[in-house]
Write a protein that holds these residues in place. Structure first.
Motif, PDB file in Angstrom:
ATOM      1  N   THR A  80       4.307   5.535  -5.471  1.00  0.00           N
ATOM      2  CA  THR A  80       4.131   5.660  -6.777  1.00  0.00           C
ATOM      3  C   THR A  80       3.294   6.630  -7.329  1.00  0.00           C
ATOM      4  O   THR A  80       3.380   7.459  -8.243  1.00  0.00           O
ATOM      5  CB  THR A  80       3.809   4.090  -7.384  1.00  0.00           C
ATOM      6  OG1 THR A  80       4.854   3.351  -6.929  1.00  0.00           O
ATOM      7  CG2 THR A  80       3.795   4.159  -8.994  1.00  0.00           C
ATOM      8  N   ALA A  81       1.889   6.686  -6.607  1.00  0.00           N
ATOM      9  CA  ALA A  81       1.037   7.432  -6.896  1.00  0.00           C
ATOM     10  C   ALA A  81       1.395   8.935  -6.920  1.00  0.00           C
ATOM     11  O   ALA A  81       1.026   9.792  -7.683  1.00  0.00           O
ATOM     12  CB  ALA A  81      -0.394   7.129  -6.347  1.00  0.00           C
ATOM     13  N   TRP A  82       2.028   9.276  -5.734  1.00  0.00           N
ATOM     14  CA  TRP A  82       2.619  10.581  -5.622  1.00  0.00           C
ATOM     15  C   TRP A  82       3.603  10.817  -6.696  1.00  0.00           C
ATOM     16  O   TRP A  82       3.728  12.192  -7.314  1.00  0.00           O
ATOM     17  CB  TRP A  82       3.055  10.794  -4.137  1.00  0.00           C
ATOM     18  CG  TRP A  82       3.792  12.022  -4.001  1.00  0.00           C
ATOM     19  CD1 TRP A  82       4.894  12.480  -3.628  1.00  0.00           C
ATOM     20  CD2 TRP A  82       3.096  13.203  -3.361  1.00  0.00           C
ATOM     21  NE1 TRP A  82       5.059  13.789  -3.628  1.00  0.00           N
ATOM     22  CE2 TRP A  82       3.810  14.340  -3.289  1.00  0.00           C
ATOM     23  CE3 TRP A  82       1.581  13.612  -3.121  1.00  0.00           C
ATOM     24  CZ2 TRP A  82       3.711  15.454  -2.846  1.00  0.00           C
ATOM     25  CZ3 TRP A  82       1.405  14.613  -2.863  1.00  0.00           C
ATOM     26  CH2 TRP A  82       2.346  15.733  -2.439  1.00  0.00           C
ATOM     27  N   GLU A  83       4.601  10.100  -6.898  1.00  0.00           N
ATOM     28  CA  GLU A  83       5.831  10.446  -7.603  1.00  0.00           C
ATOM     29  C   GLU A  83       5.573  10.448  -9.210  1.00  0.00           C
ATOM     30  O   GLU A  83       5.967  11.076  -9.966  1.00  0.00           O
ATOM     31  CB  GLU A  83       7.200   9.595  -7.308  1.00  0.00           C
ATOM     32  CG  GLU A  83       7.798   9.954  -6.156  1.00  0.00           C
ATOM     33  CD  GLU A  83       8.404  11.074  -6.114  1.00  0.00           C
ATOM     34  OE1 GLU A  83       8.910  11.652  -7.014  1.00  0.00           O
ATOM     35  OE2 GLU A  83       8.611  11.819  -4.714  1.00  0.00           O
ATOM     36  N   GLY A  84       4.651   9.336  -9.452  1.00  0.00           N
ATOM     37  CA  GLY A  84       4.458   8.916 -10.860  1.00  0.00           C
ATOM     38  C   GLY A  84       5.303   7.753 -11.144  1.00  0.00           C
ATOM     39  O   GLY A  84       6.426   7.729 -10.527  1.00  0.00           O
ATOM     40  N   SER A  85       5.297   7.267 -12.346  1.00  0.00           N
ATOM     41  CA  SER A  85       6.074   6.094 -12.735  1.00  0.00           C
ATOM     42  C   SER A  85       6.358   6.458 -14.225  1.00  0.00           C
ATOM     43  O   SER A  85       5.486   6.032 -15.014  1.00  0.00           O
ATOM     44  CB  SER A  85       5.438   4.599 -12.524  1.00  0.00           C
ATOM     45  OG  SER A  85       6.255   3.823 -12.883  1.00  0.00           O
ATOM     46  N   ILE A  86       7.514   6.979 -14.415  1.00  0.00           N
ATOM     47  CA  ILE A  86       7.869   7.437 -15.758  1.00  0.00           C
ATOM     48  C   ILE A  86       9.201   6.536 -16.272  1.00  0.00           C
ATOM     49  O   ILE A  86      10.113   6.626 -15.982  1.00  0.00           O
ATOM     50  CB  ILE A  86       8.304   8.702 -15.797  1.00  0.00           C
ATOM     51  CG1 ILE A  86       6.578   9.803 -15.161  1.00  0.00           C
ATOM     52  CG2 ILE A  86       8.686   9.189 -17.014  1.00  0.00           C
ATOM     53  CD1 ILE A  86       7.209  11.198 -15.183  1.00  0.00           C
ATOM     54  N   PRO A  87       8.901   5.738 -17.375  1.00  0.00           N
ATOM     55  CA  PRO A  87       9.940   4.750 -17.864  1.00  0.00           C
ATOM     56  C   PRO A  87      10.968   5.478 -18.551  1.00  0.00           C
ATOM     57  O   PRO A  87      11.949   4.716 -18.775  1.00  0.00           O
ATOM     58  CB  PRO A  87       8.922   3.979 -18.807  1.00  0.00           C
ATOM     59  CG  PRO A  87       8.087   4.782 -19.304  1.00  0.00           C
ATOM     60  CD  PRO A  87       7.837   5.680 -18.109  1.00  0.00           C
ATOM     61  N   THR A  88      10.898   6.568 -19.032  1.00  0.00           N
ATOM     62  CA  THR A  88      11.936   7.446 -19.572  1.00  0.00           C
ATOM     63  C   THR A  88      12.696   8.448 -18.669  1.00  0.00           C
ATOM     64  O   THR A  88      11.945   9.101 -17.703  1.00  0.00           O
ATOM     65  CB  THR A  88      11.372   8.015 -20.892  1.00  0.00           C
ATOM     66  OG1 THR A  88      10.375   8.782 -20.574  1.00  0.00           O
ATOM     67  CG2 THR A  88      11.261   6.953 -22.119  1.00  0.00           C
TER      68      THR A  88
ATOM     69  N   ASN B  17       0.895  -1.327  -0.009  1.00  0.00           N
ATOM     70  CA  ASN B  17      -0.002   0.107   0.093  1.00  0.00           C
ATOM     71  C   ASN B  17       0.849   1.008   0.083  1.00  0.00           C
ATOM     72  O   ASN B  17       0.649   2.173  -0.721  1.00  0.00           O
ATOM     73  CB  ASN B  17      -0.958   0.135   1.235  1.00  0.00           C
ATOM     74  CG  ASN B  17      -2.235  -0.763   1.049  1.00  0.00           C
ATOM     75  OD1 ASN B  17      -2.308  -1.495  -0.175  1.00  0.00           O
ATOM     76  ND2 ASN B  17      -2.766  -1.209   2.108  1.00  0.00           N
ATOM     77  N   ALA B  18       1.869   1.554   0.726  1.00  0.00           N
ATOM     78  CA  ALA B  18       2.719   2.323   0.846  1.00  0.00           C
ATOM     79  C   ALA B  18       3.444   2.610  -0.373  1.00  0.00           C
ATOM     80  O   ALA B  18       3.460   3.612  -0.960  1.00  0.00           O
ATOM     81  CB  ALA B  18       3.698   2.357   1.911  1.00  0.00           C
ATOM     82  N   ARG B  19       4.062   1.594  -1.029  1.00  0.00           N
ATOM     83  CA  ARG B  19       4.591   1.588  -2.231  1.00  0.00           C
ATOM     84  C   ARG B  19       3.776   2.168  -3.448  1.00  0.00           C
ATOM     85  O   ARG B  19       3.961   3.106  -4.422  1.00  0.00           O
ATOM     86  CB  ARG B  19       5.159   0.064  -2.732  1.00  0.00           C
ATOM     87  CG  ARG B  19       6.475  -0.267  -1.837  1.00  0.00           C
ATOM     88  CD  ARG B  19       6.709  -1.497  -2.396  1.00  0.00           C
ATOM     89  NE  ARG B  19       7.232  -1.765  -3.745  1.00  0.00           N
ATOM     90  CZ  ARG B  19       8.468  -1.776  -4.025  1.00  0.00           C
ATOM     91  NH1 ARG B  19       9.209  -1.754  -3.022  1.00  0.00           N
ATOM     92  NH2 ARG B  19       8.693  -1.733  -5.277  1.00  0.00           N
ATOM     93  N   GLY B  20       2.511   1.655  -3.420  1.00  0.00           N
ATOM     94  CA  GLY B  20       1.363   2.293  -4.167  1.00  0.00           C
ATOM     95  C   GLY B  20       1.373   3.746  -3.894  1.00  0.00           C
ATOM     96  O   GLY B  20       1.028   4.607  -5.027  1.00  0.00           O
ATOM     97  N   LEU B  21       0.922   4.275  -2.858  1.00  0.00           N
ATOM     98  CA  LEU B  21       1.054   5.654  -2.565  1.00  0.00           C
ATOM     99  C   LEU B  21       2.290   6.591  -3.110  1.00  0.00           C
ATOM    100  O   LEU B  21       2.131   7.568  -3.666  1.00  0.00           O
ATOM    101  CB  LEU B  21       0.963   5.931  -1.020  1.00  0.00           C
ATOM    102  CG  LEU B  21      -0.396   5.561  -0.413  1.00  0.00           C
ATOM    103  CD1 LEU B  21      -0.460   5.562   1.175  1.00  0.00           C
ATOM    104  CD2 LEU B  21      -1.436   6.359  -0.926  1.00  0.00           C
TER     105      LEU B  21
END
Length: 83
Positions: free
Chosen positions: A15-23, A9-13
């Motif tokens: 990721t949601a806050w920071e975003g997950s950008i592959p480039t 759950n914390a990892r999801g939060l």
């Protein structure tokens, strides 16, 4: 020594806050970043590679979602040991 791992759950939060950008992108401070807020080091920038699980991975054409997850784990580990 045992330490607490970051919960899913914390990892999801995070990721949601920071975003997950592959480039590679510039963060709010204008610094080169990739994945879930991973600030690229000078050596990563000069080599074009990130070490994930002992393997040099080229990030020029983007990281996979699995690689981003491994990188997030790598970035969280020092904080998990401190907490």
């Amino acid at each position: 020594m045992n330490f607490k791992k970051t919960s899913p759950n914390a990892r999801g939060l995070i990721t949601a806050w920071e975003g997950s950008i592959p480039t590679v992108y510039n963060d709010v401070a204008g610094l080169p970043t990739i994945g879930v807020g991973h600030l690229l080091s000078k050596s990563e920038l000069s080599s074009g590679k990130i070490i994930l699980n002992g393997t040099a991975v080229k990030y020029r054409n983007a990281l996979t979602s699995q690689q981003i997850d491994v990188l997030l784990t790598k970035d969280l580990t020092p904080a998990e040991h401190i907490i």
